[in-house]
Motif scaffolding. Structure first.
Motif, PDB file in Angstrom:
ATOM      1  N   PRO A   1     -15.204  61.649  -6.368  1.00  0.00           N
ATOM      2  CA  PRO A   1     -15.002  62.987  -5.791  1.00  0.00           C
ATOM      3  C   PRO A   1     -16.002  64.020  -6.302  1.00  0.00           C
ATOM      4  O   PRO A   1     -16.583  64.776  -5.510  1.00  0.00           O
ATOM      5  N   GLN A   2     -16.222  64.049  -7.603  1.00  0.00           N
ATOM      6  CA  GLN A   2     -17.125  65.044  -8.172  1.00  0.00           C
ATOM      7  C   GLN A   2     -18.577  64.744  -7.795  1.00  0.00           C
ATOM      8  O   GLN A   2     -19.365  65.663  -7.523  1.00  0.00           O
ATOM      9  N   LEU A   3     -18.935  63.475  -7.758  1.00  0.00           N
ATOM     10  CA  LEU A   3     -20.297  63.104  -7.389  1.00  0.00           C
ATOM     11  C   LEU A   3     -20.569  63.455  -5.934  1.00  0.00           C
ATOM     12  O   LEU A   3     -21.662  63.947  -5.593  1.00  0.00           O
ATOM     13  N   ALA A   4     -19.615  63.219  -5.061  1.00  0.00           N
ATOM     14  CA  ALA A   4     -19.778  63.586  -3.653  1.00  0.00           C
ATOM     15  C   ALA A   4     -19.970  65.093  -3.505  1.00  0.00           C
ATOM     16  O   ALA A   4     -20.787  65.548  -2.685  1.00  0.00           O
ATOM     17  N   LYS A   5     -19.243  65.882  -4.279  1.00  0.00           N
ATOM     18  CA  LYS A   5     -19.405  67.334  -4.233  1.00  0.00           C
ATOM     19  C   LYS A   5     -20.802  67.746  -4.682  1.00  0.00           C
ATOM     20  O   LYS A   5     -21.440  68.615  -4.060  1.00  0.00           O
ATOM     21  N   ALA A   6     -21.292  67.153  -5.780  1.00  0.00           N
ATOM     22  CA  ALA A   6     -22.616  67.502  -6.295  1.00  0.00           C
ATOM     23  C   ALA A   6     -23.705  67.149  -5.283  1.00  0.00           C
ATOM     24  O   ALA A   6     -24.637  67.931  -5.048  1.00  0.00           O
ATOM     25  N   LEU A   7     -23.593  65.973  -4.662  1.00  0.00           N
ATOM     26  CA  LEU A   7     -24.586  65.560  -3.674  1.00  0.00           C
ATOM     27  C   LEU A   7     -24.528  66.440  -2.429  1.00  0.00           C
ATOM     28  O   LEU A   7     -25.572  66.787  -1.846  1.00  0.00           O
ATOM     29  N   ALA A   8     -23.331  66.806  -2.000  1.00  0.00           N
ATOM     30  CA  ALA A   8     -23.204  67.684  -0.836  1.00  0.00           C
ATOM     31  C   ALA A   8     -23.865  69.028  -1.097  1.00  0.00           C
ATOM     32  O   ALA A   8     -24.554  69.580  -0.217  1.00  0.00           O
ATOM     33  N   ARG A   9     -23.683  69.571  -2.283  1.00  0.00           N
ATOM     34  CA  ARG A   9     -24.334  70.836  -2.631  1.00  0.00           C
ATOM     35  C   ARG A   9     -25.845  70.654  -2.676  1.00  0.00           C
ATOM     36  O   ARG A   9     -26.606  71.520  -2.225  1.00  0.00           O
ATOM     37  N   ALA A  10     -26.288  69.522  -3.209  1.00  0.00           N
ATOM     38  CA  ALA A  10     -27.725  69.273  -3.318  1.00  0.00           C
ATOM     39  C   ALA A  10     -28.397  69.209  -1.953  1.00  0.00           C
ATOM     40  O   ALA A  10     -29.545  69.652  -1.795  1.00  0.00           O
TER      41      ALA A  10
ATOM     42  N   PHE B   1     -27.170  70.476   1.040  1.00  0.00           N
ATOM     43  CA  PHE B   1     -26.698  71.433   2.034  1.00  0.00           C
ATOM     44  C   PHE B   1     -27.854  72.038   2.841  1.00  0.00           C
ATOM     45  O   PHE B   1     -27.761  72.213   4.064  1.00  0.00           O
ATOM     46  N   ASP B   2     -28.951  72.371   2.172  1.00  0.00           N
ATOM     47  CA  ASP B   2     -30.099  72.978   2.842  1.00  0.00           C
ATOM     48  C   ASP B   2     -31.220  71.989   3.113  1.00  0.00           C
ATOM     49  O   ASP B   2     -32.322  72.396   3.500  1.00  0.00           O
TER      50      ASP B   2
ATOM     51  N   LEU C   1     -26.636  68.066  11.103  1.00  0.00           N
ATOM     52  CA  LEU C   1     -25.353  68.759  10.955  1.00  0.00           C
ATOM     53  C   LEU C   1     -25.616  70.248  11.173  1.00  0.00           C
ATOM     54  O   LEU C   1     -25.808  71.005  10.224  1.00  0.00           O
ATOM     55  N   ARG C   2     -25.604  70.671  12.421  1.00  0.00           N
ATOM     56  CA  ARG C   2     -26.083  72.010  12.787  1.00  0.00           C
ATOM     57  C   ARG C   2     -25.108  73.130  12.421  1.00  0.00           C
ATOM     58  O   ARG C   2     -25.500  74.285  12.292  1.00  0.00           O
ATOM     59  N   ASP C   3     -23.839  72.806  12.290  1.00  0.00           N
ATOM     60  CA  ASP C   3     -22.818  73.828  12.031  1.00  0.00           C
ATOM     61  C   ASP C   3     -22.801  74.160  10.534  1.00  0.00           C
ATOM     62  O   ASP C   3     -22.286  73.393   9.719  1.00  0.00           O
ATOM     63  N   ASP C   4     -23.365  75.317  10.180  1.00  0.00           N
ATOM     64  CA  ASP C   4     -23.435  75.705   8.770  1.00  0.00           C
ATOM     65  C   ASP C   4     -22.064  75.774   8.114  1.00  0.00           C
ATOM     66  O   ASP C   4     -21.912  75.461   6.933  1.00  0.00           O
ATOM     67  N   SER C   5     -21.055  76.191   8.867  1.00  0.00           N
ATOM     68  CA  SER C   5     -19.731  76.386   8.289  1.00  0.00           C
ATOM     69  C   SER C   5     -19.038  75.067   7.957  1.00  0.00           C
ATOM     70  O   SER C   5     -18.095  75.057   7.157  1.00  0.00           O
ATOM     71  N   ARG C   6     -19.508  73.974   8.556  1.00  0.00           N
ATOM     72  CA  ARG C   6     -18.862  72.671   8.321  1.00  0.00           C
ATOM     73  C   ARG C   6     -19.748  71.690   7.568  1.00  0.00           C
ATOM     74  O   ARG C   6     -19.281  70.621   7.190  1.00  0.00           O
ATOM     75  N   ARG C   7     -21.015  72.051   7.379  1.00  0.00           N
ATOM     76  CA  ARG C   7     -21.947  71.064   6.825  1.00  0.00           C
ATOM     77  C   ARG C   7     -21.525  70.588   5.436  1.00  0.00           C
ATOM     78  O   ARG C   7     -21.569  69.391   5.139  1.00  0.00           O
TER      79      ARG C   7
ATOM     80  N   ALA D   1     -18.593  70.406   3.929  1.00  0.00           N
ATOM     81  CA  ALA D   1     -17.432  69.512   3.955  1.00  0.00           C
ATOM     82  C   ALA D   1     -17.793  68.164   4.565  1.00  0.00           C
ATOM     83  O   ALA D   1     -17.349  67.118   4.075  1.00  0.00           O
ATOM     84  N   ARG D   2     -18.596  68.180   5.626  1.00  0.00           N
ATOM     85  CA  ARG D   2     -18.952  66.915   6.270  1.00  0.00           C
ATOM     86  C   ARG D   2     -19.848  66.069   5.379  1.00  0.00           C
ATOM     87  O   ARG D   2     -19.691  64.845   5.317  1.00  0.00           O
ATOM     88  N   LEU D   3     -20.780  66.711   4.694  1.00  0.00           N
ATOM     89  CA  LEU D   3     -21.599  65.962   3.743  1.00  0.00           C
ATOM     90  C   LEU D   3     -20.726  65.352   2.648  1.00  0.00           C
ATOM     91  O   LEU D   3     -20.872  64.166   2.311  1.00  0.00           O
ATOM     92  N   GLU D   4     -19.836  66.154   2.095  1.00  0.00           N
ATOM     93  CA  GLU D   4     -18.975  65.666   1.014  1.00  0.00           C
ATOM     94  C   GLU D   4     -18.134  64.476   1.474  1.00  0.00           C
ATOM     95  O   GLU D   4     -18.057  63.449   0.780  1.00  0.00           O
TER      96      GLU D   4
END
Length: 211
Positions: free
Chosen positions: A23-32, A34-35, A43-49, A51-54
């Protein structure tokens, strides 16, 4: 941005990731990512990107990467590199079918563009046998630029050098390309995603001492 001493300690704490880190690793990678240009294109929707990455990384960690036991993170799980050993990078048809429902739940309607990205990267993959593949490497933004990414790469790069094995990856930003070049990778060629999308670079590393 973390202070130098704290980041240096984190870089020295590299270890193999375990299922409990997912869980924590998925969060770190999603943040990494995001941009990341590839992520923004698919993943064009900024508001969902985020969560979808995670959710996507959780699926990948549980179903693909963790079972190979070649995922590396740090004591604080601030990032990770997820390797596929030689001969393991290509997914079989049945494996893809088994993963499909979980991926659809993770990416929602953007599963179409995400699957297209996967297909593009698969088509670009070199056919040379016996190479390590790095499909994913990232460090959370507030920990970047402190040597943690290079430290995470080192265990498998050291093994590649010891075993005489090459390694392959796709770089998706000029910054990551430069970091990989500092660690022995060379650009094979440049590619562009569909519809005049962002650039990427296929990169190959020969083991040290092989030339």
């Amino acid at each position: 941005m973390q202070d130098i001493a704290t980041a240096a300690a984190e870089a020295q704490s590299v270890r193999k990731a375990t299922a409990a880190d997912t869980p924590q690793l998925a969060k770190a990678l999603a943040r990494a990512f995001f941009d990341d240009p590839h992520a923004r294109w698919t993943l064009r929707d900024d508001s969902r990107r985020l969560a979808r990455l995670e959710h996507g990384y959780v699926v990948g960690l549980e179903r693909l990467w963790m079972p190979e036991n070649e995922c590396y993170t740090t004591a604080g799980v601030v990032g990770g590199v997820l390797w596929m050993p030689p001969g393991k990078w290509r997914l079989g048809v049945m494996q893809q079918l088994r993963m499909a429902p979980s991926l659809i739940r993770a990416y929602g309607r953007e599963i179409v563009t995400t699957a297209r990205l996967f297909a593009v990267l698969d088509s670009l993959h070199p056919h040379e046998p016996d190479h390590w593949y790095l499909p994913m490497a990232g460090v959370a933004p507030d920990w970047q630029g402190r040597g943690i990414g290079a430290a995470l790469l080192q265990p498998v790069l050291d093994r590649c050098d010891a075993d005489g094995a090459p390694a392959y990856l796709e770089a998706t930003t000029e910054r990551s390309r430069a970091m990989y070049e500092r660690n022995g990778f060379e650009v094979m060629d440049e590619y562009r995603l569909w519809g005049n999308g962002p650039l990427g670079w296929r990169m190959w590393r020969e083991p040290k001492g092989s030339r």
